[in-house]
Design a protein around this motif. Structure first.
Motif, mmCIF file in Angstrom:
data_model
loop_
_atom_site.group_PDB
_atom_site.id
_atom_site.type_symbol
_atom_site.label_atom_id
_atom_site.label_comp_id
_atom_site.label_asym_id
_atom_site.label_seq_id
_atom_site.Cartn_x
_atom_site.Cartn_y
_atom_site.Cartn_z
ATOM 1 N N ALA A 26 0.826 -1.206 0.000
ATOM 2 C CA ALA A 26 0.000 0.000 0.000
ATOM 3 C C ALA A 26 0.864 1.262 0.000
ATOM 4 C CB ALA A 26 -0.932 -0.006 1.210
ATOM 5 N N LEU A 27 1.900 1.272 0.816
ATOM 6 C CA LEU A 27 2.773 2.445 0.885
ATOM 7 C C LEU A 27 3.522 2.671 -0.424
ATOM 8 C CD1 LEU A 27 4.236 2.073 4.483
ATOM 9 C CD2 LEU A 27 2.725 3.877 3.659
ATOM 10 N N SER A 28 3.815 1.581 -1.123
ATOM 11 C CA SER A 28 4.511 1.700 -2.400
ATOM 12 C C SER A 28 3.555 2.076 -3.527
ATOM 13 C CB SER A 28 5.204 0.375 -2.750
ATOM 14 O OG SER A 28 6.166 0.037 -1.778
ATOM 15 N N ALA A 29 2.284 1.728 -3.366
ATOM 16 C CA ALA A 29 1.312 1.927 -4.448
ATOM 17 C C ALA A 29 0.960 3.393 -4.661
ATOM 18 C CB ALA A 29 0.044 1.131 -4.158
ATOM 19 N N ALA A 30 0.896 4.170 -3.580
ATOM 20 C CA ALA A 30 0.426 5.552 -3.652
ATOM 21 C C ALA A 30 1.460 6.496 -3.047
ATOM 22 C CB ALA A 30 -0.913 5.705 -2.932
ATOM 23 N N PRO A 31 2.204 7.227 -3.861
ATOM 24 C CA PRO A 31 3.191 8.169 -3.320
ATOM 25 C C PRO A 31 2.580 9.185 -2.360
ATOM 26 C CG PRO A 31 3.556 7.846 -5.665
ATOM 27 C CD PRO A 31 2.270 7.138 -5.328
ATOM 28 N N LEU B 185 0.175 8.699 -0.254
ATOM 29 C CA LEU B 185 -0.003 8.044 1.045
ATOM 30 C C LEU B 185 1.318 7.985 1.788
ATOM 31 C CD1 LEU B 185 -1.539 6.360 3.177
ATOM 32 C CD2 LEU B 185 -0.998 4.340 1.789
ATOM 33 N N ARG B 186 2.358 7.588 1.082
ATOM 34 C CA ARG B 186 3.675 7.506 1.736
ATOM 35 C C ARG B 186 4.113 8.883 2.230
ATOM 36 N NH1 ARG B 186 7.612 4.021 2.542
ATOM 37 N NH2 ARG B 186 9.746 4.779 2.693
ATOM 38 N N LYS B 187 3.881 9.906 1.425
ATOM 39 C CA LYS B 187 4.229 11.267 1.835
ATOM 40 C C LYS B 187 3.421 11.679 3.060
ATOM 41 C CE LYS B 187 4.075 16.087 0.289
ATOM 42 N NZ LYS B 187 3.700 17.004 -0.801
ATOM 43 N N GLN B 188 2.118 11.395 3.047
ATOM 44 C CA GLN B 188 1.238 11.739 4.164
ATOM 45 C C GLN B 188 1.702 11.088 5.462
ATOM 46 O OE1 GLN B 188 -2.491 9.715 3.981
ATOM 47 N NE2 GLN B 188 -3.524 11.045 5.448
ATOM 48 N N LEU B 189 1.954 9.778 5.428
ATOM 49 C CA LEU B 189 2.359 9.078 6.646
ATOM 50 C C LEU B 189 3.777 9.452 7.061
ATOM 51 C CD1 LEU B 189 0.783 5.527 6.279
ATOM 52 C CD2 LEU B 189 -0.208 7.656 7.139
ATOM 53 N N ALA B 190 4.637 9.745 6.088
ATOM 54 C CA ALA B 190 5.995 10.176 6.428
ATOM 55 C C ALA B 190 5.970 11.507 7.170
ATOM 56 C CB ALA B 190 6.850 10.287 5.162
ATOM 57 N N GLN B 191 5.109 12.431 6.737
ATOM 58 C CA GLN B 191 4.987 13.718 7.423
ATOM 59 C C GLN B 191 4.462 13.523 8.842
ATOM 60 O OE1 GLN B 191 2.457 15.738 4.580
ATOM 61 N NE2 GLN B 191 4.177 16.889 3.716
ATOM 62 N N LEU B 192 3.474 12.651 8.993
ATOM 63 C CA LEU B 192 2.915 12.393 10.321
ATOM 64 C C LEU B 192 3.945 11.735 11.230
ATOM 65 C CD1 LEU B 192 -0.607 11.077 9.247
ATOM 66 C CD2 LEU B 192 -0.132 13.231 10.435
ATOM 67 N N ALA B 193 4.713 10.793 10.687
ATOM 68 C CA ALA B 193 5.729 10.122 11.493
ATOM 69 C C ALA B 193 6.847 11.081 11.883
ATOM 70 C CB ALA B 193 6.295 8.920 10.720
ATOM 71 N N ALA B 194 7.250 11.928 10.941
ATOM 72 C CA ALA B 194 8.337 12.875 11.217
ATOM 73 C C ALA B 194 7.938 13.883 12.290
ATOM 74 C CB ALA B 194 8.738 13.594 9.933
ATOM 75 N N SER B 195 6.647 14.232 12.349
ATOM 76 C CA SER B 195 6.172 15.220 13.322
ATOM 77 C C SER B 195 5.774 14.582 14.656
ATOM 78 C CB SER B 195 4.969 15.976 12.753
ATOM 79 O OG SER B 195 3.856 15.110 12.606
ATOM 80 N N GLY B 196 5.809 13.258 14.711
ATOM 81 C CA GLY B 196 5.413 12.568 15.932
ATOM 82 C C GLY B 196 3.917 12.348 16.062
ATOM 83 N N GLN B 197 3.147 12.748 15.055
ATOM 84 C CA GLN B 197 1.699 12.545 15.101
ATOM 85 C C GLN B 197 1.325 11.081 14.851
ATOM 86 O OE1 GLN B 197 1.361 16.002 12.232
ATOM 87 N NE2 GLN B 197 -0.602 16.222 13.282
ATOM 88 N N LEU B 198 2.218 10.346 14.197
ATOM 89 C CA LEU B 198 2.041 8.910 13.966
ATOM 90 C C LEU B 198 3.273 8.199 14.508
ATOM 91 C CD1 LEU B 198 0.723 6.389 12.692
ATOM 92 C CD2 LEU B 198 1.846 7.006 10.535
ATOM 93 N N THR B 199 3.069 7.335 15.491
ATOM 94 C CA THR B 199 4.202 6.628 16.092
ATOM 95 C C THR B 199 4.147 5.128 15.892
ATOM 96 O OG1 THR B 199 3.031 6.530 18.222
ATOM 97 C CG2 THR B 199 4.537 8.405 17.860
#
Length: 273
Positions: free
Chosen positions: A54-59, A61-75
């Motif tokens: 899924a993460l590879s299928a939609a850039p 989505l990967r960008k969205q979750l990467a931003q959340l992870a980098a900001s600590g909103q997704l752990t």
């Protein structure tokens, strides 16, 4: 079955428009990659592969979750047995956010792999990635969590003020309007998360299409086979706030949020929150 095909096709013909593709640089994915490695230690090989695909299928989505992870909103993305389904407001869901985590049941992940409704198969069919939809949907809820908390605090404050004023005036306190406004805000957030989920599915479709925008028939098959597609079909039929479908997704604006809100109010409770 044929009637539904014709009905959806007619709705798409009325609303589907081409739009220029948009590209943006992706943030560093170090935090996301580290998080996915932790997820892999607890997930089955099949479920881990499903998330990675899924993460590879939609850039987007990967960008969205990467931003959340980098900001600590997704752990974390946690996969739990069905009997440990996450609870939100005393209601169990197969997929939900809890604090800074996306929590999915193993049963939901298994069900998301079922992405074809029709028995008739055509070479030009484009099938949706339901996992992409759910991850993008729940990611949007994480992104909106701070606003949701502010809205909850505002609700509490307005109720306390209203109760105090009613007590001082020796009159009954009616919270209908205050609570109704809070519910409307929550439904609007849910509508936006639905749109974000759909847009990620369309992004995955564009990537599968060699980077080319998808045509009306491909849009139809995505919509028809999406696990949550009935909501969008209902929103397409809403007047005067009919949903606007572009070839690269649904604009996140007042018109389209309103169309999804109207459809949500007429729909059953979904298994993700």
């Amino acid at each position: 079955m044929g009637f539904h095909r014709l009905r959806i096709g007619a709705l798409l013909a009325a609303t589907w428009l081409c739009a220029p593709a948009a590209f943006a640089a992706a943030p560093s994915a170090d935090a996301l990659d580290a998080m996915m490695q932790r997820t892999g230690r607890d997930a089955s090989a099949e479920h881990q592969r499903q998330l990675d695909t899924a993460l590879s299928a939609a850039p987007s989505l990967r960008k969205q979750l990467a931003q959340l992870a980098a900001s600590g909103q997704l752990t974390a993305i946690e996969i739990v047995p069905d009997d440990r389904a996450p609870s939100v407001r005393n209601q169990n869901f197969a997929g939900a956010t809890q604090d800074s985590r996306i929590v999915l049941t193993s049963g939901l992940l298994d069900a998301l792999r079922q992405n074809r409704i029709d028995d008739v198969v055509r070479a030009e069919d484009m099938l949706p990635d339901n996992t992409v939809f759910v991850l993008a949907h729940l990611g949007q809820h994480l992104a909106a969590r701070k606003q949701a908390e502010l809205d909850d605090a505002e609700l509490k404050s307005e109720i306390e003020k209203g109760m105090a004023a009613a007590k001082a005036a020796s009159t009954p306190f009616d919270a209908t309007a205050i609570v109704g406004k809070s519910i409307d805000k929550a439904i609007a957030r849910e509508a936006q998360a639905m749109i974000v989920g759909w847009n990620a599915v369309v992004d995955a479709g564009i990537q599968a299409n060699g980077g080319k925008q998808i045509n009306a028939y491909q849009m139809f098959t995505l919509l028809r086979n999406l696990r949550y597609g009935s909501l969008f079909i209902k929103a397409l039929d809403e007047k005067p706030t009919r949903l606007q479908l572009l070839s690269n997704g649904i604009p996140v604006d007042a018109r389209n949020i309103g169309a999804i809100v109207d459809a949500l109010k007429q729909s059953k409770l979904y298994d993700i929150e």
